[in-house]
Design an enzyme around this catalytic site. Structure first.
Site, PDB file in Angstrom:
ATOM      1  N   ARG A  51      12.787  23.186   9.575  1.00 50.15           N
ATOM      2  CA  ARG A  51      11.597  22.759  10.315  1.00 50.15           C
ATOM      3  C   ARG A  51      10.406  22.571   9.384  1.00 50.15           C
ATOM      4  O   ARG A  51       9.257  22.563   9.828  1.00 50.15           O
ATOM      5  CB  ARG A  51      11.277  23.801  11.397  1.00 50.15           C
ATOM      6  CG  ARG A  51      12.348  23.908  12.473  1.00 50.15           C
ATOM      7  CD  ARG A  51      11.948  24.851  13.595  1.00 50.15           C
ATOM      8  NE  ARG A  51      11.945  26.241  13.172  1.00 50.15           N
ATOM      9  CZ  ARG A  51      12.994  27.062  13.282  1.00 50.15           C
ATOM     10  NH1 ARG A  51      14.131  26.615  13.799  1.00 50.15           N
ATOM     11  NH2 ARG A  51      12.902  28.313  12.892  1.00 50.15           N
ATOM     12  N   TYR A  53      -4.517   9.877  -0.514  1.00 49.96           N
ATOM     13  CA  TYR A  53      -3.146  10.013  -0.064  1.00 49.96           C
ATOM     14  C   TYR A  53      -2.082  10.250  -1.130  1.00 49.96           C
ATOM     15  O   TYR A  53      -1.436  11.289  -1.169  1.00 49.96           O
ATOM     16  CB  TYR A  53      -2.762   8.760   0.738  1.00 49.96           C
ATOM     17  CG  TYR A  53      -3.566   8.576   1.988  1.00 49.96           C
ATOM     18  CD1 TYR A  53      -3.260   9.261   3.151  1.00 49.96           C
ATOM     19  CD2 TYR A  53      -4.652   7.691   2.006  1.00 49.96           C
ATOM     20  CE1 TYR A  53      -4.005   9.091   4.304  1.00 49.96           C
ATOM     21  CE2 TYR A  53      -5.404   7.506   3.160  1.00 49.96           C
ATOM     22  CZ  TYR A  53      -5.086   8.211   4.309  1.00 49.96           C
ATOM     23  OH  TYR A  53      -5.823   8.040   5.445  1.00 49.96           O
ATOM     24  N   ASN A 112      -0.697   1.482  10.320  1.00 52.49           N
ATOM     25  CA  ASN A 112      -0.186   2.851  10.285  1.00 52.49           C
ATOM     26  C   ASN A 112       1.198   2.956  10.899  1.00 52.49           C
ATOM     27  O   ASN A 112       2.069   3.670  10.387  1.00 52.49           O
ATOM     28  CB  ASN A 112      -1.140   3.801  11.021  1.00 52.49           C
ATOM     29  CG  ASN A 112      -2.535   3.824  10.440  1.00 52.49           C
ATOM     30  OD1 ASN A 112      -3.523   3.871  11.184  1.00 52.49           O
ATOM     31  ND2 ASN A 112      -2.662   3.804   9.116  1.00 52.49           N
ATOM     32  N   ARG A 147      -5.608  12.284  12.443  1.00 52.15           N
ATOM     33  CA  ARG A 147      -6.806  12.950  12.951  1.00 52.15           C
ATOM     34  C   ARG A 147      -7.786  11.941  13.531  1.00 52.15           C
ATOM     35  O   ARG A 147      -8.557  12.237  14.438  1.00 52.15           O
ATOM     36  CB  ARG A 147      -7.498  13.738  11.836  1.00 52.15           C
ATOM     37  CG  ARG A 147      -8.044  12.834  10.741  1.00 52.15           C
ATOM     38  CD  ARG A 147      -8.989  13.508   9.787  1.00 52.15           C
ATOM     39  NE  ARG A 147      -9.493  12.535   8.814  1.00 52.15           N
ATOM     40  CZ  ARG A 147     -10.597  11.828   8.958  1.00 52.15           C
ATOM     41  NH1 ARG A 147     -11.346  11.970  10.044  1.00 52.15           N
ATOM     42  NH2 ARG A 147     -10.977  10.966   8.039  1.00 52.15           N
ATOM     43  N   SER A 148      -7.769  10.721  12.975  1.00 47.91           N
ATOM     44  CA  SER A 148      -8.708   9.666  13.350  1.00 47.91           C
ATOM     45  C   SER A 148      -7.976   8.343  13.262  1.00 47.91           C
ATOM     46  O   SER A 148      -7.280   8.088  12.276  1.00 47.91           O
ATOM     47  CB  SER A 148      -9.910   9.678  12.405  1.00 47.91           C
ATOM     48  OG  SER A 148     -10.773   8.588  12.657  1.00 47.91           O
ATOM     49  N   CYS A 149      -8.122   7.503  14.286  1.00 48.09           N
ATOM     50  CA  CYS A 149      -7.367   6.259  14.291  1.00 48.09           C
ATOM     51  C   CYS A 149      -8.185   5.111  14.870  1.00 48.09           C
ATOM     52  O   CYS A 149      -8.632   5.165  16.020  1.00 48.09           O
ATOM     53  CB  CYS A 149      -6.085   6.428  15.105  1.00 48.09           C
ATOM     54  SG  CYS A 149      -5.113   4.915  15.171  1.00 48.09           S
ATOM     55  N   ASP A 150      -8.377   4.079  14.069  1.00 47.30           N
ATOM     56  CA  ASP A 150      -8.957   2.807  14.487  1.00 47.30           C
ATOM     57  C   ASP A 150      -7.812   1.981  15.082  1.00 47.30           C
ATOM     58  O   ASP A 150      -6.986   1.429  14.358  1.00 47.30           O
ATOM     59  CB  ASP A 150      -9.576   2.128  13.262  1.00 47.30           C
ATOM     60  CG  ASP A 150     -10.010   0.692  13.505  1.00 47.30           C
ATOM     61  OD1 ASP A 150      -9.870   0.206  14.642  1.00 47.30           O
ATOM     62  OD2 ASP A 150     -10.478   0.056  12.545  1.00 47.30           O
ATOM     63  N   HIS A 205      -9.693   5.675  18.689  1.00 50.58           N
ATOM     64  CA  HIS A 205     -10.896   4.948  19.069  1.00 50.58           C
ATOM     65  C   HIS A 205     -10.819   3.449  18.798  1.00 50.58           C
ATOM     66  O   HIS A 205      -9.968   2.975  18.035  1.00 50.58           O
ATOM     67  CB  HIS A 205     -12.120   5.528  18.344  1.00 50.58           C
ATOM     68  CG  HIS A 205     -11.940   5.615  16.865  1.00 50.58           C
ATOM     69  ND1 HIS A 205     -11.505   6.767  16.232  1.00 50.58           N
ATOM     70  CD2 HIS A 205     -12.138   4.703  15.870  1.00 50.58           C
ATOM     71  CE1 HIS A 205     -11.437   6.556  14.932  1.00 50.58           C
ATOM     72  NE2 HIS A 205     -11.811   5.311  14.687  1.00 50.58           N
ATOM     73  N   LEU A 206     -11.745   2.749  19.433  1.00 49.78           N
ATOM     74  CA  LEU A 206     -12.005   1.335  19.188  1.00 49.78           C
ATOM     75  C   LEU A 206     -13.476   1.174  18.826  1.00 49.78           C
ATOM     76  O   LEU A 206     -14.347   1.774  19.472  1.00 49.78           O
ATOM     77  CB  LEU A 206     -11.708   0.504  20.436  1.00 49.78           C
ATOM     78  CG  LEU A 206     -10.245   0.416  20.859  1.00 49.78           C
ATOM     79  CD1 LEU A 206     -10.134  -0.110  22.287  1.00 49.78           C
ATOM     80  CD2 LEU A 206      -9.460  -0.481  19.905  1.00 49.78           C
ATOM     81  N   TYR A 207     -13.759   0.378  17.806  1.00 54.30           N
ATOM     82  CA  TYR A 207     -15.144   0.124  17.423  1.00 54.30           C
ATOM     83  C   TYR A 207     -15.783  -0.876  18.371  1.00 54.30           C
ATOM     84  O   TYR A 207     -15.153  -1.838  18.807  1.00 54.30           O
ATOM     85  CB  TYR A 207     -15.208  -0.378  15.983  1.00 54.30           C
ATOM     86  CG  TYR A 207     -15.047   0.728  14.973  1.00 54.30           C
ATOM     87  CD1 TYR A 207     -16.134   1.539  14.634  1.00 54.30           C
ATOM     88  CD2 TYR A 207     -13.819   0.990  14.384  1.00 54.30           C
ATOM     89  CE1 TYR A 207     -15.984   2.573  13.723  1.00 54.30           C
ATOM     90  CE2 TYR A 207     -13.667   2.023  13.472  1.00 54.30           C
ATOM     91  CZ  TYR A 207     -14.752   2.810  13.153  1.00 54.30           C
ATOM     92  OH  TYR A 207     -14.619   3.846  12.257  1.00 54.30           O
ATOM     93  N   CYS A 217      -6.781   9.909   7.095  1.00 55.38           N
ATOM     94  CA  CYS A 217      -6.694   9.715   8.553  1.00 55.38           C
ATOM     95  C   CYS A 217      -5.264   9.978   9.011  1.00 55.38           C
ATOM     96  O   CYS A 217      -5.037  10.764   9.924  1.00 55.38           O
ATOM     97  CB  CYS A 217      -7.131   8.303   8.924  1.00 55.38           C
ATOM     98  SG  CYS A 217      -8.859   7.953   8.542  1.00 55.38           S
ATOM     99  N   TRP A 254      -8.530  -1.393   0.395  1.00 57.05           N
ATOM    100  CA  TRP A 254      -9.417  -0.318  -0.055  1.00 57.05           C
ATOM    101  C   TRP A 254     -10.669  -0.807  -0.770  1.00 57.05           C
ATOM    102  O   TRP A 254     -11.442   0.006  -1.287  1.00 57.05           O
ATOM    103  CB  TRP A 254      -8.642   0.618  -0.976  1.00 57.05           C
ATOM    104  CG  TRP A 254      -7.679   1.506  -0.246  1.00 57.05           C
ATOM    105  CD1 TRP A 254      -6.344   1.292  -0.022  1.00 57.05           C
ATOM    106  CD2 TRP A 254      -7.984   2.755   0.371  1.00 57.05           C
ATOM    107  NE1 TRP A 254      -5.805   2.327   0.690  1.00 57.05           N
ATOM    108  CE2 TRP A 254      -6.788   3.244   0.941  1.00 57.05           C
ATOM    109  CE3 TRP A 254      -9.150   3.522   0.481  1.00 57.05           C
ATOM    110  CZ2 TRP A 254      -6.730   4.462   1.627  1.00 57.05           C
ATOM    111  CZ3 TRP A 254      -9.092   4.729   1.158  1.00 57.05           C
ATOM    112  CH2 TRP A 254      -7.892   5.189   1.719  1.00 57.05           C
ATOM    113  N   GLU A 266       0.829  -1.198   0.000  1.00 56.92           N
ATOM    114  CA  GLU A 266       0.000   0.000   0.000  1.00 56.92           C
ATOM    115  C   GLU A 266       0.867   1.254   0.000  1.00 56.92           C
ATOM    116  O   GLU A 266       0.605   2.206  -0.745  1.00 56.92           O
ATOM    117  CB  GLU A 266      -0.934   0.003   1.213  1.00 56.92           C
ATOM    118  CG  GLU A 266      -1.848   1.228   1.243  1.00 56.92           C
ATOM    119  CD  GLU A 266      -2.526   1.438   2.579  1.00 56.92           C
ATOM    120  OE1 GLU A 266      -3.686   1.883   2.590  1.00 56.92           O
ATOM    121  OE2 GLU A 266      -1.891   1.174   3.627  1.00 56.92           O
TER     122      GLU A 266
END
Length: 314
Positions: free
Chosen positions: A176, A135, A227, A216-219, A257-259, A196, A93, A71
């Site tokens: 930087r 991406y 990741n 920003r968002s993570c499973d 988060h966790l589902y 994400c 995907w 990927e």
């Protein structure tokens, strides 16, 4: 659910398991975009030392690192159609274009049948396999626009952020501004899924390349193991191209988060002990960061626990 964690360990993976437990036991329960529901915390950090070939490869369940690597290599091509992934057996995907096809056509085609059509029919894949400017498109071909007469604009030459970072690491290591950004606000509504893992930043100190990924968002159960591997791998590749040693990799999460429908996975994984210290060897240095192949990567000493299956939230 009472804590199932074993005694504290200095294994690099322990911080991942502690994050998983903290979310499951104390996270805020929320209704999310998918309708499945999550337990979530806001703001999390993990740190890993990449010296001597070390990688943050999760061992309490098998992570298919070759799939994640394929990927990443696909991202670096700038392609946004799933067909090259499908032809390599990469399924990451598939659900998003399948859901779009069913919604727009009304045809209740099974996911496996849809994916087979993507593989067999280039025209069908061109119509239905594209994910929009996700991406890779932003990484290597961020769009620019030039003013023309009448207050109009025409598309200019895209910006290859990855190539620019390699050049800046080589020529101006103290900068930087070693950043790769995926969050293109103007194109979010055209993406199958807004990024994400959105922002990568790199830092050179004492001949070592440090890297930071902000999500920003993570499973945490399904996505984060991939990741961590992919971001650390990108850092290793950049370090090689810039003539630097790999340093520290820092991961930061926003909505982490966790589902709720991953409970079986979470309970099982939290009973397992991390095992081993896997190492990554990069077998050659290609001329550019865009010329790596899957055969260039070899993982040693990876003897994980078995895989744990769980549904992907679309």
């Amino acid at each position: 659910m009472e804590s199932t964690m074993s005694a504290a360990s200095d294994h690099y993976e322990q911080q991942y398991l502690e994050l998983m437990e903290r979310i499951w036991l104390g996270g805020s329960e929320r209704v999310d975009r998918t309708g499945i529901g999550t337990r979530s915390v806001f703001g999390a950090m993990l740190r890993f030392n990449l010296a001597d070939g070390a990688m943050p490869l999760i061992t309490t369940k098998r992570v298919f690192w070759k799939t994640a690597t394929r990927e990443l290599l696909w991202f670096l091509t700038g392609d946004t159609n799933i067909r090259p992934l499908v032809l390599q057996g990469v399924k990451i995907w598939n659900e998003w274009p399948h859901a779009r096809y069913v919604e727009e056509t009304g045809e209740e085609i099974a996911l496996d049948d849809f994916v087979q059509r993507i593989a067999d029919d280039e025209d069908f894949a061109a119509r239905w396999g594209d994910l929009g400017p996700v991406y890779g498109k932003q990484w290597v071909d961020w769009p620019t626009y030039q003013p023309v007469a009448g207050g109009l604009f025409r598309k200019g030459r895209g910006i290859n952020q990855v190539a620019e970072v390699v050049e800046s690491l080589q020529k101006n290591p103290g900068s930087r501004r070693h950043i790769v950004e995926g969050w293109n606000v103007a194109e979010l509504n055209r993406m199958a899924l807004p990024p994400c893992h959105k922002t990568y930043q790199f830092h050179v100190a004492d001949g070592r390349l440090n890297g930071l990924l902000y999500q920003r968002s993570c499973d945490v159960a399904l996505g984060l193991p991939f990741n961590l591997w992919s971001a650390a791998l990108l850092q290793r590749m950049l370090a090689q191209q810039a003539g630097l040693e790999p340093g520290e990799f820092v991961w930061m999460g926003g909505d982490t988060h966790l589902y709720l429908n991953h409970e079986h996975l979470i309970r099982e994984q939290l009973t397992r002990e991390p095992v081993g210290q896997p190492r990554l060897d990069i077998l050659r240095q290609p001329p550019t960061i865009f010329d790596y192949r899957i055969e260039d990567f070899e993982v040693r000493d990876y003897t994980p626990h078995g895989a744990i299956k769980a549904p992907v939230a679309v």
